[in-house]
Structures are given as structure tokens and as C-alpha cells.
Design an enzyme around this catalytic site. Sequence first.
Site, PDB file in Angstrom:
ATOM      1  N   GLY A  46       0.791  -1.222   0.000  1.00  0.00           N
ATOM      2  CA  GLY A  46       0.000   0.000   0.000  1.00  0.00           C
ATOM      3  C   GLY A  46       0.822   1.271   0.000  1.00  0.00           C
ATOM      4  CG  ASP A 162      20.977   6.654 -14.807  1.00  0.00           C
ATOM      5  OD1 ASP A 162      21.712   6.285 -13.873  1.00  0.00           O
ATOM      6  OD2 ASP A 162      19.727   6.643 -14.755  1.00  0.00           O
ATOM      7  CG  ASP A 194      24.572   3.784 -14.771  1.00  0.00           C
ATOM      8  OD1 ASP A 194      24.088   2.989 -13.931  1.00  0.00           O
ATOM      9  OD2 ASP A 194      24.024   4.050 -15.867  1.00  0.00           O
ATOM     10  CG  HIS A 363      13.190  -0.957 -23.841  1.00  0.00           C
ATOM     11  ND1 HIS A 363      13.014   0.406 -23.760  1.00  0.00           N
ATOM     12  CD2 HIS A 363      13.880  -1.317 -22.726  1.00  0.00           C
ATOM     13  CE1 HIS A 363      13.561   0.842 -22.638  1.00  0.00           C
ATOM     14  NE2 HIS A 363      14.096  -0.179 -21.992  1.00  0.00           N
ATOM     15  CG  HIS A 367      21.249   2.052 -17.297  1.00  0.00           C
ATOM     16  ND1 HIS A 367      21.550   3.043 -16.387  1.00  0.00           N
ATOM     17  CD2 HIS A 367      19.907   1.947 -17.327  1.00  0.00           C
ATOM     18  CE1 HIS A 367      20.419   3.508 -15.882  1.00  0.00           C
ATOM     19  NE2 HIS A 367      19.403   2.860 -16.431  1.00  0.00           N
ATOM     20  CG  HIS A 389      23.227   5.535 -10.410  1.00  0.00           C
ATOM     21  ND1 HIS A 389      23.261   6.355 -11.502  1.00  0.00           N
ATOM     22  CD2 HIS A 389      23.163   6.341  -9.326  1.00  0.00           C
ATOM     23  CE1 HIS A 389      23.232   7.607 -11.092  1.00  0.00           C
ATOM     24  NE2 HIS A 389      23.167   7.619  -9.772  1.00  0.00           N
TER      25      HIS A 389
HETATM   26 ZN   LIG Z   1      18.609   6.109 -13.121  1.00  0.00          ZN
HETATM   27 ZN   LIG Z   2      17.981   7.398 -16.128  1.00  0.00          ZN
END
Ligand SMILES: [Zn+2]
Ligand SMILES: [Zn+2]
Length: 553
Positions: A46, A162, A194, A363, A367, A389
Amino acid sequence: MAKPVLRIVPLGGLGEIGKNMMAVEFGDDIVLIDGGLMFPEDEMLGIDLVIPDVSYLLDKAHKIRGWLITHGHEDHVGGLPYLLPQLDFPPLYGTKLTQGLIKVKLDEHHLIERTQLNVIQAGDSLNLGVFRVEFFQVCHSIPDSVGVAVHTPVGTIVHTGDFKLDHTPVDGKLTDFAKLAQLSSQGVLALFSDSTRVEVPGYTASEKTVSDTFDTVFSNAKGRIIVATFASLISRVQQVIDAAVKYERKVGVTGRSMENNVAMARQLGYLKVPDGAILPIDQLAKLPLEEIVIVTTGAQGEPGSALSRMANGDHRQVTIVQGDTVILSSSPIPGNEEAVTRNIDNLYKRGAIVLYHRLLPVHVSGHASQEEQKLMINLVKPRYFVPIHGEYHHLVLHGKLAESLGWPAENVLVDEDGDILEFTPDSGRINGRVQCGYVFVDGLGVGDIGSVVLRDRKHLAQDGILVAVIAIDRQTGRPTGLPDIISRGFVYQRESEELIEQARQVALDSLDHQKDHTADYGFIKNKMRDSLSHFLYERTKRRPMILPLVVEI
Ligand SMILES: [Zn+2]
Ligand SMILES: [Zn+2]
């Protein structure tokens, strides 16, 4: 005299994917990098959002000279509406598109008036307190992304944001290798890089492969095409528009955040849309299906999103029909797989063909994979390497990658949220911790949901609830009869009448030697709770939440 000390405190994104945030502190000056959010994990029942815990900064807000934002993704900007008020609205620095996305967000929260949005460009440099900050361009899955170099009295740190090293990005803007090489030649104290995709060898595919897929799909599709993606993936929207123009289709945009972002990106010049290429959905509906493309949100199966509503036959303007082609142009974030799969099934049931990442390259990741990460490390040649990250194992693996390139283990600092990194001119180490937990955003409340509330919700979800109501005679202090028992999510009450009857008796018996009418109701409640809990566990091996209620009559 004490040596100057640079402290860097990650407050999010190190040990998890999401809610990226970092504080860079020297003496009386602090700059922040990013302020993201994270979508809740399954066990956080929740909870709408999770944001960084900024307790460490609360009494230091007056020292914050600026808040640098690397790009407009939720995990870098989504926390701002909740964090800015806590930190007295430090001035934000970000590129035009990033600030555009932040502005949309702050408008929704009615915070725009109080926020100072400073637009910078890749290549800009500015002084914030003792720091000199430089922004450099990086490729990512959103245009206008930057990394930052912060020149401090102790040395220069480089934060990649990123990134990927795409040689054919949609907007044609490459990662700024020259700037990175220049920083490297001047000497870099520490690189923060990253780690998201450290498990993948080789190179991340270019955005161009998605354009090629769209080309194939658009040239073959007989009916309407619907593309769902993240509202912040502006370059993906551009790819859809380009394909639509090429195959003489008109584009409609639906989903509130997608509509807002597309309008903003067009206005700022980040989307190149020929006149008449985008039409309002109601005008679009007058065209033959084979001339229509719809761009929408909901590729992650978010409940209530436009695509989920279409999949459930509940969208006001778009009804899925036989012959529609639906492209899910994103790969599911862990935790969303189930919802995504449900949408795919429902879309198929309505007659659509659904294309998703397992079937076609619809897609690509934003990264860097291993070879790109290695290139970044070798190009920047930092003294210290700090993976950022990623979940903890990503950080460790990224650290190992640096070691495989010859970095000594003691110069690879695998740090977690809240661990203080301390640098002096001749040392770098992890030294101490600051408070750094999760802050939950639940509906409108920020931080008012603690772990006790979460534990209760988990408990309720697993074993249900049982309410026992007992009436006590005010005069005698004794029960007037058997308690009433109501349960939800515990056992199917009609089939468990015997169990419930016995439970009523057990609850009453527990009060048997309760003859003294001065005994307080807290005592009676505890007694009932304990005996019921014990009895029900014996019989069912489950522990529903038990709420005893005492009514005085
Ligand atoms: Zn990110
Ligand atoms: Zn990003």
C-alpha cells in the site's frame, strides 16, 4: 591544522535501483546531486513511493549551495516535490528538458512558485560555494542528460549520472569523450559511475536498433498501432513520430503524464513534429485504423494507466479491436512483471497483437554494459573508483570490473546509502554512517508510515483479521454472554462455524476468573487476544491480527 576533508554521502541509489541522491560536502558548503524516488517493493504494502531519507541534511539546509540534476528520469527527479520543502528549496540546476520535466512535476504539487529552476547546458561551468561545477553531455535513454564534475579543494570528482556510449543516439548527441579526457588529464580524485547494467558483457545496443524495429513493424502492420512506453522517454516518442511520418500515419497521445511531457518537449524543441503529424484523439478517431498511431503510458502495467485501461476495456477514447498492434516499448522493471503480463493477456483477448521485449528489440537499455563501463574507467583514470546506481551486487561487480583493469582493491570503494566517504589530499576511505532509511510516501502523507504500520499491513495481508466484541455489564464488570466474532481474510466464516463457535467460548473462558469488576478493559482485551491467538494458531497454524473490543452496557 587539520587536513581539509571532503565528505561524500550517498543518500540513495547505492544498494538499490532508484531514489538516487548524493551530498558533496566541504566545510560550510554542500552541493546535492539528484533527488529521485523508487517504486515500492512487493513487501511494502500500500505504499505509493519511496524517497531518500534526508535527516542528515535537515540542520544543514542553509549550507546547500545548489542541487544538480543529471537528467529527468523519476529515479533522479521524482523525489523533488517531497524533498525540496524539507530542505528549504535549494536552487536547482539542470538542462532545459530536465527542468521542463521537473516543472511539470512541481506544477502538479503547487511548488513551482517557491522553486528556483536554473537552466544550464552541457559544457557550462559555475561556482557554488567552494565548488566549481562542470556539466558534460552523456547519452542515455532521455535527451539532455549530463554528468557532473565537481572541483573541490581536495580534488575533482566525476559523477557519470546514468549513461551509455551510444554512437547513433536519436538526438545525435554523443557522450562527451573529449571533456572526460580533459578532466582525466587534469587528474580525477574519484569517479562515481553507473553500475545498473554491470552484469551484461559487451556493449548496449544503440537506440537505432529500436528505430529499425519500428520501421519493420510499421511497414507490416495492417491496422492501428499503439505504442506504450515511459512518459519520460522523449526520444522513444520521437522515434514513433518519425516512423509514423514515414508510413503516413497520424499520431495521437494519451495518458496524462505522456500528454504533459509531449506538450512540454515540443514547446522546448526536444520533439521534432511536422505540422499536423500529431492530432487530438477525437480527430484521430475519424481516420481509417491503418492511418493511426497512438502513443501512451502504461508499458509497466501501472494500474490506472492508459494502456491498462485499454487492456481492461475501460478507456474512454480507445477501444482495442481485432487487428490492433500494441508495442510495449520498455522492459518490465522488477516487480512489475505480473502486471505487465496481465495486460499482455488482456490485450490478446481483445484481439490485439502484442509485441514486447522478449519477441522483438522494441526497447534498448539506457545504461552502459561492461565494455562501456571499462571505457569510462580507463578514460577518466580516477585515483578512487566508487560504483553507484545499483543493487549491492551490482556495486560489488562494478568494483571487481575496475580491479580487473588494474585498480588496486584499496582504491575501489564499494559504498552503500548512508556510508560516509571521506577524502583528504592523500587518502580516501569509508568513515562512519549517517541515518539513511526509507521514507515512505503513502497517498498524501510523507514519512508518516513507519515499519510498524507496514508490519501490520503485511500481517493483515497474510493471515487476515479477526475482531472479537465482548459486552461487559457495567454493574458487575462481568461478560454478559459469548463474544461476537467477525473475521475477514482469515477463514471462510460460513464453513468454519464450528471453529468460530469454539473461539467464542475460548475467549469467554479466558475471562472466567475475571470476577473483579475493577479489572480494566486493557487487561480484558489482552487476555482475549492472547487466548484467541493461542487457540487459533493451534487449530489453523495461522496468526490473524486479533482486535478485541470491549463494549460496556
Ligand atoms: Zn537512473
Ligand atoms: Zn535514467
